[in-house]
Scaffold this motif. Structure first.
Motif, PDB file in Angstrom:
ATOM      1  N   LEU A  74      24.391  26.210  15.283  1.00 28.13           N
ATOM      2  CA  LEU A  74      24.721  27.588  14.945  1.00 28.13           C
ATOM      3  C   LEU A  74      26.153  27.941  15.287  1.00 28.13           C
ATOM      4  N   GLY A  75      26.775  27.138  16.155  1.00 28.78           N
ATOM      5  CA  GLY A  75      28.159  27.394  16.537  1.00 28.78           C
ATOM      6  C   GLY A  75      28.255  28.461  17.605  1.00 28.78           C
ATOM      7  N   SER A  76      29.470  29.058  17.697  1.00 20.80           N
ATOM      8  CA  SER A  76      29.758  30.021  18.749  1.00 20.80           C
ATOM      9  C   SER A  76      29.034  31.339  18.499  1.00 20.80           C
ATOM     10  N   ALA A  77      28.633  31.991  19.609  1.00 18.92           N
ATOM     11  CA  ALA A  77      27.981  33.288  19.478  1.00 18.92           C
ATOM     12  C   ALA A  77      29.026  34.391  19.311  1.00 18.92           C
ATOM     13  N   GLY A  78      30.288  34.051  19.574  1.00 19.91           N
ATOM     14  CA  GLY A  78      31.353  35.041  19.391  1.00 19.91           C
ATOM     15  C   GLY A  78      31.642  35.863  20.626  1.00 19.91           C
ATOM     16  N   PHE A  79      31.566  35.224  21.819  1.00 18.02           N
ATOM     17  CA  PHE A  79      32.005  35.907  23.041  1.00 18.02           C
ATOM     18  C   PHE A  79      33.522  35.832  23.070  1.00 18.02           C
ATOM     19  N   THR A  80      34.151  36.605  22.203  1.00 17.48           N
ATOM     20  CA  THR A  80      35.599  36.499  22.055  1.00 17.48           C
ATOM     21  C   THR A  80      36.199  37.884  21.916  1.00 17.48           C
ATOM     22  N   LEU A  81      37.507  37.903  22.049  1.00 14.94           N
ATOM     23  CA  LEU A  81      38.261  39.127  21.934  1.00 14.94           C
ATOM     24  C   LEU A  81      39.381  38.817  20.953  1.00 14.94           C
ATOM     25  N   THR A  82      39.606  39.685  19.982  1.00 15.56           N
ATOM     26  CA  THR A  82      40.733  39.417  19.092  1.00 15.56           C
ATOM     27  C   THR A  82      42.012  39.770  19.828  1.00 15.56           C
TER      28      THR A  82
ATOM     29  N   GLN B  18      42.599  43.414  19.883  1.00 12.52           N
ATOM     30  CA  GLN B  18      41.754  44.131  20.842  1.00 12.52           C
ATOM     31  C   GLN B  18      42.357  44.034  22.242  1.00 12.52           C
ATOM     32  N   ALA B  19      42.793  42.821  22.583  1.00  7.17           N
ATOM     33  CA  ALA B  19      43.384  42.601  23.913  1.00  7.17           C
ATOM     34  C   ALA B  19      44.620  43.473  24.089  1.00  7.17           C
ATOM     35  N   ILE B  20      45.496  43.440  23.097  1.00 11.07           N
ATOM     36  CA  ILE B  20      46.726  44.238  23.175  1.00 11.07           C
ATOM     37  C   ILE B  20      46.363  45.723  23.203  1.00 11.07           C
ATOM     38  N   GLY B  21      45.328  46.075  22.423  1.00 10.70           N
ATOM     39  CA  GLY B  21      44.885  47.470  22.387  1.00 10.70           C
ATOM     40  C   GLY B  21      44.460  47.960  23.764  1.00 10.70           C
TER      41      GLY B  21
ATOM     42  N   GLY C  56      47.703  44.404  33.651  1.00 12.80           N
ATOM     43  CA  GLY C  56      46.833  44.556  32.487  1.00 12.80           C
ATOM     44  C   GLY C  56      46.753  43.268  31.685  1.00 12.80           C
ATOM     45  N   LEU C  57      47.913  42.638  31.460  1.00 14.66           N
ATOM     46  CA  LEU C  57      47.910  41.374  30.723  1.00 14.66           C
ATOM     47  C   LEU C  57      47.133  40.313  31.497  1.00 14.66           C
ATOM     48  N   ALA C  58      47.342  40.296  32.816  1.00 16.47           N
ATOM     49  CA  ALA C  58      46.604  39.335  33.641  1.00 16.47           C
ATOM     50  C   ALA C  58      45.108  39.574  33.519  1.00 16.47           C
ATOM     51  N   GLY C  59      44.720  40.864  33.549  1.00 17.50           N
ATOM     52  CA  GLY C  59      43.304  41.208  33.445  1.00 17.50           C
ATOM     53  C   GLY C  59      42.711  40.734  32.130  1.00 17.50           C
ATOM     54  N   VAL C  60      43.438  40.970  31.056  1.00 19.54           N
ATOM     55  CA  VAL C  60      42.946  40.573  29.741  1.00 19.54           C
ATOM     56  C   VAL C  60      42.882  39.042  29.637  1.00 19.54           C
ATOM     57  N   CYS C  61      43.886  38.378  30.205  1.00 15.78           N
ATOM     58  CA  CYS C  61      43.877  36.907  30.179  1.00 15.78           C
ATOM     59  C   CYS C  61      42.668  36.373  30.954  1.00 15.78           C
ATOM     60  N   PHE C  62      42.440  36.979  32.128  1.00 20.85           N
ATOM     61  CA  PHE C  62      41.303  36.569  32.939  1.00 20.85           C
ATOM     62  C   PHE C  62      40.006  36.740  32.150  1.00 20.85           C
ATOM     63  N   ALA C  63      39.861  37.925  31.513  1.00 19.00           N
ATOM     64  CA  ALA C  63      38.651  38.202  30.729  1.00 19.00           C
ATOM     65  C   ALA C  63      38.509  37.180  29.605  1.00 19.00           C
ATOM     66  N   THR C  64      39.629  36.835  28.975  1.00 24.19           N
ATOM     67  CA  THR C  64      39.589  35.863  27.883  1.00 24.19           C
ATOM     68  C   THR C  64      39.072  34.518  28.384  1.00 24.19           C
ATOM     69  N   LEU C  65      39.540  34.148  29.583  1.00 25.75           N
ATOM     70  CA  LEU C  65      39.081  32.886  30.179  1.00 25.75           C
ATOM     71  C   LEU C  65      37.578  32.920  30.431  1.00 25.75           C
TER      72      LEU C  65
ATOM     73  N   GLY D  72      43.587  46.949  40.871  1.00 24.43           N
ATOM     74  CA  GLY D  72      42.789  47.970  40.196  1.00 24.43           C
ATOM     75  C   GLY D  72      42.974  47.919  38.688  1.00 24.43           C
ATOM     76  N   ILE D  73      44.213  47.814  38.269  1.00 26.61           N
ATOM     77  CA  ILE D  73      44.501  47.762  36.829  1.00 26.61           C
ATOM     78  C   ILE D  73      43.948  46.465  36.242  1.00 26.61           C
ATOM     79  N   PHE D  74      44.181  45.382  36.981  1.00 21.48           N
ATOM     80  CA  PHE D  74      43.677  44.066  36.564  1.00 21.48           C
ATOM     81  C   PHE D  74      42.166  44.145  36.333  1.00 21.48           C
ATOM     82  N   TRP D  75      41.484  44.704  37.299  1.00 22.31           N
ATOM     83  CA  TRP D  75      40.022  44.773  37.237  1.00 22.31           C
ATOM     84  C   TRP D  75      39.570  45.662  36.080  1.00 22.31           C
ATOM     85  N   GLY D  76      40.216  46.818  35.952  1.00 26.58           N
ATOM     86  CA  GLY D  76      39.867  47.753  34.882  1.00 26.58           C
ATOM     87  C   GLY D  76      39.997  47.110  33.509  1.00 26.58           C
ATOM     88  N   THR D  77      41.141  46.498  33.249  1.00 25.17           N
ATOM     89  CA  THR D  77      41.357  45.885  31.929  1.00 25.17           C
ATOM     90  C   THR D  77      40.408  44.710  31.742  1.00 25.17           C
ATOM     91  N   ALA D  78      40.209  43.918  32.805  1.00 23.61           N
ATOM     92  CA  ALA D  78      39.330  42.753  32.682  1.00 23.61           C
ATOM     93  C   ALA D  78      37.903  43.203  32.360  1.00 23.61           C
TER      94      ALA D  78
END
Ligand SMILES: Nc1ncnc2c1ncn2[C@@H]1O[C@H](COP(=O)(O)OP(=O)(O)OP(=O)(O)O)[C@@H](O)[C@H]1O
Ligand SMILES: [Mg+2]
Lengths: 233, 408
Positions: free
Chosen positions: B362-370, B373-376, B339-348, B24-30
């Motif tokens: 044009l390069g990357s569209a910026g589908f990224t997380l700083t 933000q992840a730690i936040g 939570g860290l796993a969720g954020v890592c998964f989202a980053t992937l 649940g936490i994994f999913w929420g953070t992701a």
């Protein structure tokens, strides 16, 4: 004097308040082996819970080993329970997902004793109970008698001033009950003060003094018959 | 160390529940992280359509008068001249960059190859207003303009048509019969353009254009950007005044010239981005709420389910603080790891999306997380989750140990 109760009163509040303990006066000496007996609902458990600082009383005074037990903070009560009192319950009250050594060692965890030392001391207690080979079994894998011996080992691990047992043989068959009572007698012989709540006359007879309680009052002492040694086989 | 073992033991005790809570936490953070990064990427995707396109851009085009003035009938066409532009530049101090634009459509030849394309005359400032991608060579400089040099920039598509794989730099192309030396190959990143896309055009200096094609001092239109803090429309009055000096146009004639203010369009786009961000925030707050309620709920169940155990622990000497710390530590450990796993998964996931949507130019569209933000996100879950867990833990302390032990 390890226990001194002066005019203890206890009422359970409610729609119909229940006056459970009425002017209880009781002294227990260091090294005694005492049984508290009485009819169901007479207030035995209530009294034992007060002795064990698990419950409070409304009026009177309770001294445990010279310390006035009154209006204690939950922290102080926990500390006194941890250091001065060992509990043995009818339903054993072991933690089901911890094995025998871990259960026995748990009180020392709350004293901040290191794991190695805890487990070493717990093993010693289990050996004393003849349960060394069951040390790594979970409570679910032990018989009733074995569970109760684990619980007794746990009650002894902090080297308390007194052991309080509420119906310790209530869930055991008669043979096992005898074993447990013999164990209590041995511990008492080594100097431990033990108070046992029971309504089993056999258990009462295996103690050195019976305190009878009826409808919240202590029934005046009667002499103890000198037949208990026969119970130890 | 002692506590870690205790926490590990209790978490390992009910593996299914621990797993479900963690999931649940994994999913929420992701979800939250993907939403955030996704909104960022979406904005980037939209925004990169305009990269290189100045957002404080204005342009003025000559038109037809709508009122009679100084003896001239209404409906008179007028042409913009270099002279108008000189006056505009003299009396309008807030211009940032500006260029005249002359345009023609005609035949371009290189050797035996021939094609039709737009021929545009720009002043050197154009490369600061609609920033081109320079594939090779250079852009115009002021001496190209001042000396009316016969140099040209060639759009990358046009270059391909005429030169194939050959290098166009230094080669001569003819446009409408006039020869120019190619000095640069350029292209355009922005989807938006004014005056045709660079990619398909031949660009020559504005003065060269007028001389080569006998335009005298006539130009098509004028394009400018304004100094920071101003909007292109702010210069309307001055520009109008400059033009009215040279032409019989009534100062009140609004229809005689056409102004374009790109910043207006961009305000709309900015509002769109704001909308997307707000939506992301809204949905994000929703999933955060759901996550926190989930954690709180699980903590409640954990505490309920363990009432008896808590009673036993307290009877043998656990202080309320010990119990609360234990329950919260379990929550913290679980939330941190999941939570860290969720954020890592989202980053992937975001990294995959980002590489899939990346444009070669044009390069990357910026589908990224700083990182912050992840730690936040993890910290928010941690703090709110812990707060949600504190309630049942404190509530559990209200039950007397003896009653708690009786609980089955
Ligand atoms: N928490 C409580 N709230 C209200 N009444 C209680 C509570 N605990 C016990 N009582 C009541 O107080 C009386 C004495 O209870 P207690 O448990 O002390 O009896 P007991 O002598 O131990 O009985 P038993 O032999 O059946 O265990 C009973 O009537 C019981 O219903
Ligand atoms: Mg009872």
């Amino acid at each position: 004097m390890i226990i001194r109760l002066k005019d203890i009163n206890k009422t359970y509040p409610g729609v119909v308040p229940l006056h459970v303990l009425k002017d209880i006066n009781l002294d227990i000496e260091r090294g005694e082996l005492v049984a508290i007996m009485g009819a169901s609902g007479s207030g035995k458990s209530t009294l034992l819970n007060i002795l064990g600082i698990l419950d409070n009383y409304d009026s009177g005074e309770y001294f445990l080993d010279g310390v006035l037990i009154k209006d204690l903070s939950e922290n102080r009560a926990a500390e006194l329970r941890n250091r001065m009192i060992g509990f043995v319950f009818q339903s054993f009250n072991l933690i089901s997902y911890k094995n025998a050594v871990e259960n026995v060692a748990l009180p020392l965890f709350y004293q901040g004793v290191s794991r190695r030392k805890r487990n070493m001391l717990a093993m010693e207690q289990l050996e004393r109970m003849g349960l060394a080979d069951r040390a790594h079994h979970l409570p679910g894998e032990l018989s009733g008698g074995q569970k109760q011996r684990v619980a007794i080992a746990r009650s002894l691990i902090t080297n308390p001033s007194i052991i309080l047992a509420d119906e310790p043989t209530g869930a055991l068959d008669s043979t096992t009950s005898h074993d447990v009572m013999n164990l209590f007698r041995e511990l008492n012989a080594e100097g431990m003060t033990i108070v046992i709540v029971t309504h089993d006359p056999g258990v009462g007879a295996a103690t050195n003094r019976i305190i009878r309680i009826s409808d919240g009052r202590i029934v005046p002492d009667e002499p103890v018959i000198a037949e208990q040694p026969q119970i130890i086989v | 160390m002692e506590n870690w073992r205790e926490i590990g033991a209790t978490l390992a005790r009910n593996k299914t529940r621990t797993f479900l809570t963690a999931f649940g936490i994994f999913w929420g953070t992701a979800m939250l992280a993907m939403l955030w990064g996704g909104a960022h990427g979406l904005e980037g995707t939209l925004r990169r359509n305009f990269s290189g396109f100045s957002t404080n851009l204005g342009a003025i085009f000559p038109g037809e008068t709508s009122v009679p003035y100084k003896g001239f009938n209404k409906g008179m066409h007028w042409s913009m001249t270099q002279n108008d532009v000189d006056v505009i530049r003299r009396i309008t101090p807030d211009l940032e960059y500006s260029t005249t634009i002359c345009q023609n459509y005609g035949t371009i030849n290189y050797g035996t190859k021939s094609t039709s394309a737009q021929i545009t005359g720009y002043e050197p400032d154009f490369s600061k207003i609609l920033i081109p991608v320079v594939y090779s060579g250079r852009v115009f400089n002021s001496s190209d303009e001042a000396g009316s040099r016969k140099v040209a920039l060639i759009g990358k598509n046009l270059a391909e048509k005429l030169f194939g794989t050959e290098d166009p730099i230094g080669k001569f192309v003819s446009a409408q019969g006039v020869y120019f030396m190619v000095v640069g190959v350029i292209g355009q990143t922005s989807m938006a353009s004014i005056g045709g896309r660079y990619d398909d055009s031949l660009l020559i200096p504005s003065s060269t254009f007028r001389r080569a094609y006998n335009w005298g001092n006539q130009v098509n239109f004028f394009m400018y950007t304004v100094s920071p803090g101003l909007s292109p429309s702010d210069l309307k009055t001055q520009i109008r005044r400059a033009i009215c000096m040279n032409h019989p146009i009534s100062p009140d004639d609004d229809k005689a010239m056409w102004f374009m203010d790109i910043s207006e369009e961009f305000k709309m786009i900015d509002n769109l981005f704001l909308g997307v961000s707000l939506l992301a925030l809204f949905v994000g707050a929703g999933s955060l709420m759901a996550g926190i309620i989930g954690i709180g709920n699980i903590m409640w169940i954990i505490v309920k389910e363990r009432t008896q155990e808590i009673g036993i622990r307290r009877a043998i000497g656990a202080k309320p603080r010990d119990i609360i710390v234990q329950i919260l530590s379990e929550g913290v450990v679980l939330t941190s790891i999941a939570g860290l796993a969720g954020v890592c998964f989202a980053t992937l996931v975001l990294a995959v999306v980002d590489s899939q949507t990346a444009d070669p130019v044009l390069g990357s569209a910026g589908f990224t997380l700083t990182f912050s933000q992840a730690i936040g996100i993890v910290l928010t879950f941690l703090v709110l989750g812990t707060a949600a867990g504190t309630l049942p833990a404190i509530k559990a302390m209200r039950i007397k140990p003896i009653e708690a032990m009786r609980d089955k």
